[in-house]
Write a protein that holds these residues in place. Structure first.
Motif, PDB file in Angstrom:
ATOM      1  N   THR A  67       0.897  -1.147  -0.063  1.00 47.60           N
ATOM      2  CA  THR A  67      -0.051  -0.086  -0.144  1.00 47.60           C
ATOM      3  C   THR A  67       0.791   1.154   0.009  1.00 47.60           C
ATOM      4  O   THR A  67       2.043   1.212   0.290  1.00 47.60           O
ATOM      5  CB  THR A  67      -1.163  -0.104   1.336  1.00 47.60           C
ATOM      6  OG1 THR A  67      -0.090  -0.128   2.289  1.00 47.60           O
ATOM      7  CG2 THR A  67      -1.907  -1.132   1.305  1.00 47.60           C
ATOM      8  N   TRP A  68       0.384   2.500  -0.078  1.00 48.65           N
ATOM      9  CA  TRP A  68       0.951   3.619  -0.046  1.00 48.65           C
ATOM     10  C   TRP A  68       1.706   3.767   1.101  1.00 48.65           C
ATOM     11  O   TRP A  68       1.123   3.579   2.305  1.00 48.65           O
ATOM     12  CB  TRP A  68      -0.141   5.134  -0.398  1.00 48.65           C
ATOM     13  CG  TRP A  68      -0.736   4.884  -1.636  1.00 48.65           C
ATOM     14  CD1 TRP A  68      -1.802   4.617  -2.089  1.00 48.65           C
ATOM     15  CD2 TRP A  68      -0.048   5.428  -3.031  1.00 48.65           C
ATOM     16  NE1 TRP A  68      -2.036   4.655  -3.294  1.00 48.65           N
ATOM     17  CE2 TRP A  68      -0.952   5.385  -3.947  1.00 48.65           C
ATOM     18  CE3 TRP A  68       1.279   5.904  -3.087  1.00 48.65           C
ATOM     19  CZ2 TRP A  68      -0.674   5.625  -5.096  1.00 48.65           C
ATOM     20  CZ3 TRP A  68       1.559   5.973  -4.401  1.00 48.65           C
ATOM     21  CH2 TRP A  68       0.471   6.141  -5.483  1.00 48.65           C
ATOM     22  N   GLY A  69       3.111   4.012   1.073  1.00 56.12           N
ATOM     23  CA  GLY A  69       3.686   4.367   2.337  1.00 56.12           C
ATOM     24  C   GLY A  69       4.302   3.017   2.746  1.00 56.12           C
ATOM     25  O   GLY A  69       5.245   2.972   3.803  1.00 56.12           O
ATOM     26  N   ASN A  70       4.055   1.918   2.121  1.00 55.48           N
ATOM     27  CA  ASN A  70       4.531   0.529   2.575  1.00 55.48           C
ATOM     28  C   ASN A  70       4.430  -0.300   1.590  1.00 55.48           C
ATOM     29  O   ASN A  70       3.938  -1.425   1.458  1.00 55.48           O
ATOM     30  CB  ASN A  70       3.596   0.047   3.794  1.00 55.48           C
ATOM     31  CG  ASN A  70       4.226  -1.140   4.249  1.00 55.48           C
ATOM     32  OD1 ASN A  70       5.501  -1.462   4.322  1.00 55.48           O
ATOM     33  ND2 ASN A  70       3.280  -2.039   4.916  1.00 55.48           N
ATOM     34  N   ALA A  71       5.341   0.176   0.454  1.00 49.33           N
ATOM     35  CA  ALA A  71       5.174  -0.428  -0.936  1.00 49.33           C
ATOM     36  C   ALA A  71       6.441  -1.447  -1.322  1.00 49.33           C
ATOM     37  O   ALA A  71       7.045  -1.163  -2.217  1.00 49.33           O
ATOM     38  CB  ALA A  71       4.843   0.329  -2.008  1.00 49.33           C
ATOM     39  N   GLY A  72       6.778  -2.329  -0.335  1.00 44.86           N
ATOM     40  CA  GLY A  72       7.763  -3.230  -0.814  1.00 44.86           C
ATOM     41  C   GLY A  72       9.009  -3.117   0.343  1.00 44.86           C
ATOM     42  O   GLY A  72       8.956  -2.530   1.167  1.00 44.86           O
ATOM     43  N   PRO A  73       9.836  -4.059  -0.043  1.00 41.60           N
ATOM     44  CA  PRO A  73      10.214  -4.859  -1.379  1.00 41.60           C
ATOM     45  C   PRO A  73       9.419  -6.090  -1.223  1.00 41.60           C
ATOM     46  O   PRO A  73       9.189  -6.533  -0.319  1.00 41.60           O
ATOM     47  CB  PRO A  73      11.675  -4.548  -1.284  1.00 41.60           C
ATOM     48  CG  PRO A  73      12.002  -4.704   0.021  1.00 41.60           C
ATOM     49  CD  PRO A  73      11.256  -3.682   0.615  1.00 41.60           C
ATOM     50  N   HIS A  74       9.172  -6.684  -2.646  1.00 35.38           N
ATOM     51  CA  HIS A  74       8.421  -7.826  -2.559  1.00 35.38           C
ATOM     52  C   HIS A  74       9.206  -8.722  -3.768  1.00 35.38           C
ATOM     53  O   HIS A  74       9.595  -8.137  -4.868  1.00 35.38           O
ATOM     54  CB  HIS A  74       7.253  -7.665  -2.759  1.00 35.38           C
ATOM     55  CG  HIS A  74       6.190  -8.941  -2.596  1.00 35.38           C
ATOM     56  ND1 HIS A  74       6.229  -9.541  -1.416  1.00 35.38           N
ATOM     57  CD2 HIS A  74       5.463  -9.371  -3.272  1.00 35.38           C
ATOM     58  CE1 HIS A  74       5.489 -10.503  -1.384  1.00 35.38           C
ATOM     59  NE2 HIS A  74       4.908 -10.805  -2.596  1.00 35.38           N
ATOM     60  N   ARG A  75       9.534  -9.814  -3.601  1.00 34.66           N
ATOM     61  CA  ARG A  75      10.292 -10.704  -4.477  1.00 34.66           C
ATOM     62  C   ARG A  75       9.408 -11.466  -5.355  1.00 34.66           C
ATOM     63  O   ARG A  75       8.455 -11.855  -5.124  1.00 34.66           O
ATOM     64  CB  ARG A  75      11.142 -11.705  -3.858  1.00 34.66           C
ATOM     65  CG  ARG A  75      12.110 -12.333  -4.618  1.00 34.66           C
ATOM     66  CD  ARG A  75      13.329 -13.083  -4.090  1.00 34.66           C
ATOM     67  NE  ARG A  75      14.149 -12.088  -3.227  1.00 34.66           N
ATOM     68  CZ  ARG A  75      15.034 -11.289  -3.560  1.00 34.66           C
ATOM     69  NH1 ARG A  75      15.470 -11.332  -4.617  1.00 34.66           N
ATOM     70  NH2 ARG A  75      15.706 -10.628  -2.618  1.00 34.66           N
ATOM     71  N   LEU A  76       9.747 -11.203  -6.790  1.00 37.37           N
ATOM     72  CA  LEU A  76       9.039 -12.020  -7.989  1.00 37.37           C
ATOM     73  C   LEU A  76       9.726 -13.343  -8.282  1.00 37.37           C
ATOM     74  O   LEU A  76      11.117 -13.073  -8.603  1.00 37.37           O
ATOM     75  CB  LEU A  76       8.773 -11.068  -9.187  1.00 37.37           C
ATOM     76  CG  LEU A  76       7.996 -11.409 -10.290  1.00 37.37           C
ATOM     77  CD1 LEU A  76       6.629 -12.013 -10.035  1.00 37.37           C
ATOM     78  CD2 LEU A  76       8.171 -10.529 -11.439  1.00 37.37           C
ATOM     79  N   ASP A  77       9.191 -14.189  -8.423  1.00 40.49           N
ATOM     80  CA  ASP A  77       9.970 -15.573  -8.447  1.00 40.49           C
ATOM     81  C   ASP A  77       9.722 -15.674 -10.028  1.00 40.49           C
ATOM     82  O   ASP A  77       8.768 -15.750 -10.684  1.00 40.49           O
ATOM     83  CB  ASP A  77       9.339 -16.551  -7.797  1.00 40.49           C
ATOM     84  CG  ASP A  77       9.730 -18.018  -8.090  1.00 40.49           C
ATOM     85  OD1 ASP A  77      10.644 -17.814  -9.173  1.00 40.49           O
ATOM     86  OD2 ASP A  77       9.281 -18.846  -7.449  1.00 40.49           O
ATOM     87  N   LEU A  78      10.692 -15.674 -10.816  1.00 41.14           N
ATOM     88  CA  LEU A  78      10.977 -15.749 -12.373  1.00 41.14           C
ATOM     89  C   LEU A  78      10.987 -17.144 -12.895  1.00 41.14           C
ATOM     90  O   LEU A  78      11.329 -17.496 -14.011  1.00 41.14           O
ATOM     91  CB  LEU A  78      12.186 -14.904 -12.775  1.00 41.14           C
ATOM     92  CG  LEU A  78      12.056 -13.468 -12.357  1.00 41.14           C
ATOM     93  CD1 LEU A  78      13.280 -12.806 -13.065  1.00 41.14           C
ATOM     94  CD2 LEU A  78      10.632 -12.610 -13.078  1.00 41.14           C
TER      95      LEU A  78
END
Length: 122
Positions: A63-74
């Motif tokens: 969400t706004w103000g708390n946007a990550g990081p987040h890992r995308l598994d490829l």
């Protein structure tokens, strides 16, 4: 390499071309903010030109103000839930796509967002 990931409100493309085949493993995404941000795509292209595309929902990293990081598994075609519900990264690929023969990666960011820690094998 950036010590602190930073995003660009105008978006754009980060393009990686490889002289030898690589096998993408994961990437860390940041600030794929909720709407009105339109999200992003992460495209892999193999040596024969076939594609795997990850479509990343707006708000996938949080969400706004708390946007990550987040890992995308490829390495998977399975839908990947985001930090914020209900947001997803969904993959599609051309028939015959070869994950161990990737020659180009394009991170297409439509608005705010950043990437870091692209992990590959070769």
């Amino acid at each position: 390499f950036w010590v602190t990931p930073v995003d660009d409100p105008d978006g754009g493309d980060l393009i990686f071309d490889f002289l030898v085949p690589i096998e993408p493993r994961s990437v860390l995404l940041v600030d794929i903010n909720p709407p009105p941000n339109p999200g992003a795509t992460f495209l892999l292209r193999d040596g024969a030109g076939r594609r795997r595309i990850y479509s990343i929902d707006a708000g996938w990293t949080g969400t706004w103000g708390n946007a990550g990081p987040h890992r995308l598994d490829l390495t998977t075609l399975a839908p990947q839930p985001g930090n914020a519900t209900p947001t997803w990264a969904r993959a599609t690929e051309d028939a015959g796509f070869t994950h161990s023969d990737v020659r180009r990666i394009i991170f297409h960011n439509l608005s705010f967002g950043a990437m870091d820690e692209l992990t590959i094998c070769h």
